[in-house]
Design an enzyme around this catalytic site. Structure first.
Site, PDB file in Angstrom:
ATOM      1  N   ASN A  20       0.807  -1.214   0.000  1.00  0.00           N
ATOM      2  CA  ASN A  20       0.000   0.000   0.000  1.00  0.00           C
ATOM      3  C   ASN A  20       0.847   1.274   0.000  1.00  0.00           C
ATOM      4  O   ASN A  20       0.414   2.310  -0.513  1.00  0.00           O
ATOM      5  CB  ASN A  20      -0.925  -0.003   1.223  1.00  0.00           C
ATOM      6  CG  ASN A  20      -1.505   1.357   1.523  1.00  0.00           C
ATOM      7  OD1 ASN A  20      -2.400   1.837   0.839  1.00  0.00           O
ATOM      8  ND2 ASN A  20      -0.967   2.008   2.556  1.00  0.00           N
ATOM      9  N   TYR A  75       5.028   9.793 -11.063  1.00  0.00           N
ATOM     10  CA  TYR A  75       3.986   8.990 -10.415  1.00  0.00           C
ATOM     11  C   TYR A  75       3.323   8.063 -11.432  1.00  0.00           C
ATOM     12  O   TYR A  75       3.133   6.863 -11.166  1.00  0.00           O
ATOM     13  CB  TYR A  75       2.955   9.919  -9.779  1.00  0.00           C
ATOM     14  CG  TYR A  75       1.925   9.216  -8.920  1.00  0.00           C
ATOM     15  CD1 TYR A  75       2.307   8.432  -7.842  1.00  0.00           C
ATOM     16  CD2 TYR A  75       0.559   9.365  -9.174  1.00  0.00           C
ATOM     17  CE1 TYR A  75       1.363   7.795  -7.046  1.00  0.00           C
ATOM     18  CE2 TYR A  75      -0.390   8.748  -8.382  1.00  0.00           C
ATOM     19  CZ  TYR A  75       0.016   7.957  -7.321  1.00  0.00           C
ATOM     20  OH  TYR A  75      -0.924   7.335  -6.534  1.00  0.00           O
ATOM     21  N   LYS A  92       3.487   3.863 -11.292  1.00  0.00           N
ATOM     22  CA  LYS A  92       2.269   3.063 -11.169  1.00  0.00           C
ATOM     23  C   LYS A  92       2.063   2.184 -12.399  1.00  0.00           C
ATOM     24  O   LYS A  92       1.545   1.058 -12.292  1.00  0.00           O
ATOM     25  CB  LYS A  92       1.063   3.963 -10.926  1.00  0.00           C
ATOM     26  CG  LYS A  92       1.084   4.618  -9.545  1.00  0.00           C
ATOM     27  CD  LYS A  92       1.148   3.602  -8.420  1.00  0.00           C
ATOM     28  CE  LYS A  92       1.083   4.238  -7.038  1.00  0.00           C
ATOM     29  NZ  LYS A  92       1.136   3.247  -5.940  1.00  0.00           N
ATOM     30  N   VAL A 141      -8.916   9.137  -2.617  1.00  0.00           N
ATOM     31  CA  VAL A 141      -9.186   8.925  -1.187  1.00  0.00           C
ATOM     32  C   VAL A 141      -8.708  10.139  -0.395  1.00  0.00           C
ATOM     33  O   VAL A 141      -7.653  10.722  -0.697  1.00  0.00           O
ATOM     34  CB  VAL A 141      -8.486   7.643  -0.685  1.00  0.00           C
ATOM     35  CG1 VAL A 141      -8.944   7.311   0.738  1.00  0.00           C
ATOM     36  CG2 VAL A 141      -8.769   6.474  -1.634  1.00  0.00           C
ATOM     37  N   THR A 190      -6.785  11.486   1.906  1.00  0.00           N
ATOM     38  CA  THR A 190      -5.597  11.189   2.703  1.00  0.00           C
ATOM     39  C   THR A 190      -4.632  12.363   2.657  1.00  0.00           C
ATOM     40  O   THR A 190      -4.848  13.349   1.945  1.00  0.00           O
ATOM     41  CB  THR A 190      -4.888   9.942   2.158  1.00  0.00           C
ATOM     42  OG1 THR A 190      -4.453  10.211   0.810  1.00  0.00           O
ATOM     43  CG2 THR A 190      -5.810   8.728   2.159  1.00  0.00           C
TER      44      THR A 190
END
Length: 254
Positions: free
Chosen positions: A92, A160, A164, A193, A195
């Protein structure tokens, strides 16, 4: 508890906060052991897992330090309790930095850190997990938390997106070798999300991340998913009979 007291053993990275901490809390249950790899142990997290009847082992590790990650992996995975019915590895942990247009990328250390956390540490941990699972008569599942950014290019996220995308292809490759280790792998995008990572994205310089206003608007409109809700959906996903049928998936499809 003795080793034989566990039905489920879960190794989870990035459990310090956000989605990782929410996953640890949601996955906690009787006869479940969670081995959390995180930067700093959290007594509150351990108490919350224990309150649900689970056992939490916290291991302090910096996944950007590949030497330390490799050492910890070679210790932890062979020592997973024997006799469980299910063994899950959830990769994660991740970083969105550096956020910059391609022309602005010039810091080698930042590039190394991003690839080490998002890709190389995942490979090291997964390799150790697969070695430890070879010969075990149990369910083995590997869940890599990926991103839509690995499937759709976005200006300012060159690093990024690249990490991924690499994670997705690595996941596919794990499955090509399933006959040797018996583990099924999925790369799962969790959606947007609420976060700390999203906070960092919203604070980006528009000159480096042109879509920053879009993400700021999602927060203002209450369109971000809560870590607890996403964690519950991921937990349910991990228990699906058809886990692995779709190698590259998105939790928003369920």
């Amino acid at each position: 508890m003795t080793d034989t007291a566990f039905d489920t053993v879960i190794v989870l990275t990035g459990a310090s906060r956000g989605l990782g901490a929410a996953l640890a809390r949601d996955l906690a249950a009787p006869r479940t052991k969670i081995i959390a790899l995180l930067r700093k142990p959290d007594p509150a997290l351990e108490a919350d897992v224990a309150a649900k009847g689970g056992v939490l082992q916290q291991v302090a590790v910096d996944l950007a330090d590949l030497d330390d990650t490799a050492v910890q992996a070679d210790i932890l995975f062979p020592a997973m309790p024997a006799g469980a019915k299910r063994y899950w590895l959830i990769n994660n942990a991740g970083t969105v930095a550096p956020i910059s247009t391609i022309a602005g990328l010039g810091d080698p250390a930042a590039l190394r850190t991003a690839f080490d956390i998002n890709v190389n540490a995942v490979i090291l941990l997964s390799a150790a997990f697969l070695r430890a699972m070879t010969g075990r008569q149990a369910q083995g599942r590997l869940l890599n938390i990926s991103s839509g950014a690995g499937r759709n290019a976005k200006a300012g996220w060159g690093v990024y997106c690249a990490t991924k995308a690499a994670l997705d292809m690595f996941t596919r490759t794990v499955n090509t070798e399933r006959d040797t280790h018996g583990v099924t792998a999925v790369a799962l995008a969790p959606g947007v999300v609420d976060t700390d990572m999203q906070g960092a994205i919203r604070a980006s310089d528009p000159a480096h991340f042109p879509a920053v206003a879009q993400f700021q608007g999602m927060k203002d409109k209450g369109q971000l998913a809560s870590p607890a809700n996403v964690a519950a959906s991921i937990h349910a996903y991990l228990q699906r009979d058809d886990f692995g049928q779709t190698e590259i998936d998105d939790i928003r499809n369920y």
